[in-house]
Design an enzyme around this catalytic site. Structure first.
Site, PDB file in Angstrom:
ATOM      1  N   SER A 151       0.784  -1.201  -0.066  1.00  0.00           N
ATOM      2  CA  SER A 151       0.215   0.040  -0.196  1.00  0.00           C
ATOM      3  C   SER A 151       0.931   1.256   0.052  1.00  0.00           C
ATOM      4  CB  SER A 151      -0.726   0.027   1.161  1.00  0.00           C
ATOM      5  OG  SER A 151      -1.396   1.267   1.570  1.00  0.00           O
ATOM      6  N   TYR A 164      -2.668  -0.313   9.861  1.00  0.00           N
ATOM      7  CA  TYR A 164      -2.665  -0.837   8.399  1.00  0.00           C
ATOM      8  C   TYR A 164      -1.261  -0.399   7.909  1.00  0.00           C
ATOM      9  CZ  TYR A 164      -4.269  -1.326   3.724  1.00  0.00           C
ATOM     10  OH  TYR A 164      -4.414  -1.225   2.384  1.00  0.00           O
TER      11      TYR A 164
HETATM   12  N1  LIG Z   1      -8.271  -1.280  -2.765  1.00  0.00           N
HETATM   13  C1  LIG Z   1      -7.314  -0.498  -2.614  1.00  0.00           C
HETATM   14  O1  LIG Z   1      -7.389   0.856  -2.983  1.00  0.00           O
HETATM   15  C2  LIG Z   1      -5.982  -0.939  -2.151  1.00  0.00           C
HETATM   16  C3  LIG Z   1      -4.914   0.022  -1.810  1.00  0.00           C
HETATM   17  C4  LIG Z   1      -3.778  -0.411  -1.302  1.00  0.00           C
HETATM   18  C5  LIG Z   1      -3.605  -1.548  -0.784  1.00  0.00           C
HETATM   19  N2  LIG Z   1      -4.827  -2.643  -1.111  1.00  0.00           N
HETATM   20  C6  LIG Z   1      -4.341  -3.840  -0.511  1.00  0.00           C
HETATM   21  O2  LIG Z   1      -4.723  -4.825  -1.883  1.00  0.00           O
HETATM   22  C7  LIG Z   1      -4.980  -6.148  -1.298  1.00  0.00           C
HETATM   23  C8  LIG Z   1      -6.546  -6.318  -2.142  1.00  0.00           C
HETATM   24  O3  LIG Z   1      -7.524  -5.547  -1.518  1.00  0.00           O
HETATM   25  P1  LIG Z   1      -8.997  -5.132  -2.234  1.00  0.00           P
HETATM   26  O4  LIG Z   1      -8.957  -3.978  -2.544  1.00  0.00           O
HETATM   27  O5  LIG Z   1      -8.811  -6.100  -3.308  1.00  0.00           O
HETATM   28  O6  LIG Z   1      -9.697  -5.518  -1.076  1.00  0.00           O
HETATM   29  P2  LIG Z   1     -11.100  -6.546  -1.167  1.00  0.00           P
HETATM   30  O7  LIG Z   1     -11.673  -6.341  -2.645  1.00  0.00           O
HETATM   31  O8  LIG Z   1     -11.689  -6.141  -0.056  1.00  0.00           O
HETATM   32  O9  LIG Z   1     -10.479  -8.201  -1.251  1.00  0.00           O
HETATM   33  C9  LIG Z   1     -10.062  -8.659  -0.120  1.00  0.00           C
HETATM   34  C10 LIG Z   1      -9.883 -10.238  -0.020  1.00  0.00           C
HETATM   35  O10 LIG Z   1      -9.612 -10.559   0.986  1.00  0.00           O
HETATM   36  C11 LIG Z   1     -10.087 -11.438   1.812  1.00  0.00           C
HETATM   37  N3  LIG Z   1      -9.868 -11.770   3.118  1.00  0.00           N
HETATM   38  C12 LIG Z   1     -10.153 -10.558   4.153  1.00  0.00           C
HETATM   39  N4  LIG Z   1      -9.940 -10.982   5.247  1.00  0.00           N
HETATM   40  C13 LIG Z   1      -9.776 -12.423   5.340  1.00  0.00           C
HETATM   41  C14 LIG Z   1      -9.443 -13.296   6.183  1.00  0.00           C
HETATM   42  N5  LIG Z   1      -9.430 -12.997   7.620  1.00  0.00           N
HETATM   43  N6  LIG Z   1      -9.360 -14.609   5.734  1.00  0.00           N
HETATM   44  C15 LIG Z   1      -9.026 -14.698   4.555  1.00  0.00           C
HETATM   45  N7  LIG Z   1      -9.367 -13.918   3.606  1.00  0.00           N
HETATM   46  C16 LIG Z   1      -9.685 -12.831   3.948  1.00  0.00           C
HETATM   47  C17 LIG Z   1     -11.442 -11.360   1.449  1.00  0.00           C
HETATM   48  O11 LIG Z   1     -12.456 -12.298   1.216  1.00  0.00           O
HETATM   49  P3  LIG Z   1     -13.237 -12.584   2.521  1.00  0.00           P
HETATM   50  O12 LIG Z   1     -13.903 -11.589   3.056  1.00  0.00           O
HETATM   51  O13 LIG Z   1     -14.399 -13.627   1.933  1.00  0.00           O
HETATM   52  O14 LIG Z   1     -12.462 -13.341   3.452  1.00  0.00           O
HETATM   53  C18 LIG Z   1     -11.054 -10.763  -0.083  1.00  0.00           C
HETATM   54  O15 LIG Z   1     -11.079 -11.818  -0.918  1.00  0.00           O
HETATM   55  C19 LIG Z   1      -5.161  -5.819   0.230  1.00  0.00           C
HETATM   56  O16 LIG Z   1      -4.181  -6.401   0.724  1.00  0.00           O
HETATM   57  C20 LIG Z   1      -5.214  -4.467   0.420  1.00  0.00           C
HETATM   58  O17 LIG Z   1      -4.646  -3.864   1.566  1.00  0.00           O
HETATM   59  C21 LIG Z   1      -5.829  -2.174  -1.602  1.00  0.00           C
END
Ligand SMILES: NC(=O)c1ccc[n+]([C@@H]2O[C@H](COP(=O)([O-])OP(=O)(O)OC[C@H]3O[C@@H](n4cnc5c(N)ncnc54)[C@H](OP(=O)(O)O)[C@@H]3O)[C@@H](O)[C@H]2O)c1
Length: 259
Positions: A151, A164
């Site tokens: 991030s 975070y």
């Molecule tokens: N979106 C952004 O702007 C952004 C920016 C910077 C970094 N990121 C990083 O990118 C990565 C993906 O984020 P995203 O935006 O794609 O989020 P997302 O759409 O909410 O996806 C998160 C995924 O993680 C899984 N997850 C969460 N908690 C979990 C747990 N306890 N056990 C197993 N699986 C779990 C969720 O599935 P379940 O809920 O079904 O478990 C889901 O598949 C993350 O690491 C995030 O920090 C995102």
């Protein structure tokens, strides 16, 4: 040689096995789809079965090999079980992508130990445990790719980075430590650094059009990220082509971090 053969030699993931945590949603889902369409057999890990089934059904309908494992990565036991179950599907993975993450951001003074522990376990400890489970085997076989999703908060504090940001800073250090340990044996370890991507992770912020527009204005491309933006970088980092790229943070952020 045709251009297709050349590109295939560089980037094809035919015969590879990939495990993608958080592969049922957002960035992880797009990466799982990209790796599968590039030829890998992909196992996606998350908690909610409906999303996992939907992801795998879409990939198999597209002619890909994919499977899912439901597990809670917020506990060490859950991570260990997930690792074993994932490896049992298509065999030991060549590629590990850690995209599962939680984004709990109370004000620093209100950040309790529960939020701290959950954040550290899902965002940092799970990638460490899965790395320990799969990294040595990759090194023994002479090929491996570990890709973490970090991030902007790994590099600077803003919008209440809290635990975070700490977890993501640690994850970048973990990538470097893993790279130091396993790169001599053909296992590269890198991170992809998103900017702001509208996914379920930041649904609250996504509902504020002014903030969304302000974030887009901070990029150089003039728009926020899409999960699909990570497809090419992920295939590159998973492929033979990236053999000499290791310990790096690769920003996929439309220039957000340098603007
Ligand atoms: N979106 C952004 O702007 C952004 C920016 C910077 C970094 N990121 C990083 O990118 C990565 C993906 O984020 P995203 O935006 O794609 O989020 P997302 O759409 O909410 O996806 C998160 C995924 O993680 C899984 N997850 C969460 N908690 C979990 C747990 N306890 N056990 C197993 N699986 C779990 C969720 O599935 P379940 O809920 O079904 O478990 C889901 O598949 C993350 O690491 C995030 O920090 C995102």
């Amino acid at each position: 040689m045709t251009s297709q053969t050349y590109l295939s030699e560089l980037f094809s993931l035919d015969g590879r096995v990939a495990v993608v945590t958080g592969g049922s949603s957002g960035i992880g889902r797009a990466i799982a789809g990209a790796l599968a369409r590039a030829g890998a057999s992909v196992v996606v890990i998350a908690r909610r079965e409906a999303e996992l089934v939907r992801t795998v059904d879409e990939l198999t309908a597209d002619g890909c090999r994919a499977a899912w494992v439901s597990a809670d990565l917020a506990t060490s036991e859950g991570v260990r079980a997930a690792g074993e179950e994932a490896a049992a599907v298509f065999g030991e993975p060549d590629v590990l992508v850690n995209s599962a993450g939680v984004n709990l951001r109370p004000p620093m003074g209100e950040l309790d130990e529960e939020v701290w522990d959950t954040t550290m376990t899902v965002n940092l400890k799970a990638p460490y445990l899965l790395g320990r489970r799969f990294g040595p085997g990759m090194a023994e076989r002479g090929f491996g790719r570990i890709i973490h999703i970090t991030s902007q908060q790994a590099h600077r504090a803003f919008v209440q980075s809290g635990a975070y940001g700490v977890s993501k800073g640690g994850l970048e250090s973990l990538a470097r430590s893993q790279a130091e340990a396993w790169s001599p044996y053909g296992v590269t370890c890198n991170t992809l650094v998103p900017g702001f991507v509208m996914t379920p992770l930041n649904v609250r912020l996504s509902q504020d059009p002014e903030k969304v527009a302000a974030l887009a204005a901070r990029t150089m491309t003039g728009r926020n990220g899409l999960p699909e933006d990570f497809a090419g970088a992920a295939v590159f980092l998973a492929s033979r082509a990236s053999a000499y790229v290791t310990g790096q943070s690769v920003f996929v952020d439309g220039g957000f971090s340098v603007h």
